[in-house]
Design an enzyme around this catalytic site. Sequence first.
Site, PDB file in Angstrom:
ATOM      1  N   GLU A 110      11.384  84.020  38.198  1.00 13.96           N
ATOM      2  CA  GLU A 110      10.724  85.074  38.397  1.00 13.96           C
ATOM      3  C   GLU A 110      10.571  85.485  39.806  1.00 13.96           C
ATOM      4  O   GLU A 110       9.633  84.672  40.594  1.00 13.96           O
ATOM      5  CB  GLU A 110       9.077  84.805  37.853  1.00 13.96           C
ATOM      6  N   HIS A 150       3.399  86.830  44.742  1.00 11.15           N
ATOM      7  CA  HIS A 150       4.657  86.243  45.232  1.00 11.15           C
ATOM      8  C   HIS A 150       4.685  86.540  46.880  1.00 11.15           C
ATOM      9  O   HIS A 150       4.150  87.448  47.220  1.00 11.15           O
ATOM     10  CB  HIS A 150       5.742  86.838  44.575  1.00 11.15           C
ATOM     11  N   ARG A 184       3.114 112.588  32.965  1.00  8.97           N
ATOM     12  CA  ARG A 184       4.301 113.307  33.644  1.00  8.97           C
ATOM     13  C   ARG A 184       5.212 112.152  34.206  1.00  8.97           C
ATOM     14  O   ARG A 184       6.288 112.723  34.519  1.00  8.97           O
ATOM     15  CB  ARG A 184       3.997 114.256  34.582  1.00  8.97           C
ATOM     16  N   ASP A 226      -5.175  86.928  27.827  1.00 12.13           N
ATOM     17  CA  ASP A 226      -6.207  86.404  28.215  1.00 12.13           C
ATOM     18  C   ASP A 226      -7.819  86.931  28.482  1.00 12.13           C
ATOM     19  O   ASP A 226      -8.649  86.282  28.788  1.00 12.13           O
ATOM     20  CB  ASP A 226      -6.038  85.493  29.665  1.00 12.13           C
ATOM     21  N   ASP A 265       2.031  82.817  31.487  1.00 15.27           N
ATOM     22  CA  ASP A 265       2.021  83.188  32.966  1.00 15.27           C
ATOM     23  C   ASP A 265       1.331  82.145  33.432  1.00 15.27           C
ATOM     24  O   ASP A 265       0.672  82.530  34.762  1.00 15.27           O
ATOM     25  CB  ASP A 265       1.664  84.641  32.991  1.00 15.27           C
ATOM     26  N   ALA A 306      -3.343  86.055  40.224  1.00 14.21           N
ATOM     27  CA  ALA A 306      -2.278  85.267  40.502  1.00 14.21           C
ATOM     28  C   ALA A 306      -2.010  84.268  39.100  1.00 14.21           C
ATOM     29  O   ALA A 306      -2.405  83.080  38.984  1.00 14.21           O
ATOM     30  CB  ALA A 306      -2.656  84.235  41.476  1.00 14.21           C
TER      31      ALA A 306
END
Length: 396
Positions: free
Chosen positions: A129, A141, A227, A248, A274, A309
């Site tokens: 990732e 990140h 849109r 979660d 994750d 995070a």
Amino acid sequence: MSRVVLAGARVVRPVGVDAGGRVTVEDGRIVADARPAEHRPAESSPVVDLTGHWLVPGFVDLHAHGGGGASFSAGTAEEALRVIRAHRAHGTTTMVASTVTGDLGDLAAQAGTLSELVEQGDLAGIHFEGPFIAAGRCGAHEPTLLRDPDRSAVGELIDAARGTARMLTLAPELPGGIEAVRLLRDHGVIAAVGHTDATYEATRRAVEAGATVATHLFNAMPPLAHRAPGPIAALLEDERVTVELINDGTHLHPSVLGLAFRSAGAGRVAFVTDAMGAAGMGDGSYPLGPLRVEVAGGVARLAEGGAIAGSTLTLDRALRRAVTVDGLPVAEAVRALSATPARLLGVADRVGSIEEGKDADLVVLDEEFAVAGVMRGGEWLSGPPRPTALSSPRGR
């Protein structure tokens, strides 16, 4: 020969729920025993009475960074095994190790270590990732380490994984993004769209080029607008795409989760954690790659900036919430935790459902959907929830 019979549970099978079901495990695999109880001969195989419990396939996690106070990005087998053990205790018997954005050399070194655990059967593969993600959607990140997905850099990570790379998340709108998707496809690596600012049209091009996964759909991408539908609409509407959801209670509102299930269908939704190092642990300070994360009330946020995070989620909690809060049928929720991710990883011939010939990766849940026992390859990692007893002449 090692043989055990699990009897009396509500067994969640591909065709539905088998109330009072019976599953026979022999030498680490699920074997058939379709004979009515009155026609089964007496046997000395131990029987585990699971009355009042659910029996479901072992969970399959496509996307996890850590747990048990450890992280895959630490780059050591010891820490990786701590992560694996932490999630197995919560029912995840098959998992992919996810890295976070780092220097290419560091990521290649991590891949070298993790690939050995894949070869040993402890992991199902590696998921990169980053670092090929959009700066404006980088979340947790390190932005200074982001880069475009040029062919050389992507190829370096694929090579470092020695055939164990299973997925790579990228932002397809970046220079070289579509070419990178094609490169991944040609090497048998899943191209996932995520941490992206892609338009609807750019996302469609990525899917046409071979992208088949939405990394934690809705999170770290432009919101759905009437849109400017952006990547969410493109990923939900295409039957070739499997969408990850982090269930979660922090990452998604229940109505949004319901929208995803109704739009994509249960067969295209994969629950993921994750998870970072705090999964299965308490509040406190934890590393996530080169960044620091503070966990308070079970919610992980960057120490600097406060962005979400990752999560502290485990898949048993995702299942419990799906059924008790989101109102999903048990069979649909279980499918999103097992059969769908197993299919995506190409391991559905071995895991992901309770069927004859598959590995005996099983999870026993109590009435409240809490884990009461975990079996992997026919061996109890925790449990069994009740003492075994010799079967009666009728085989129970």
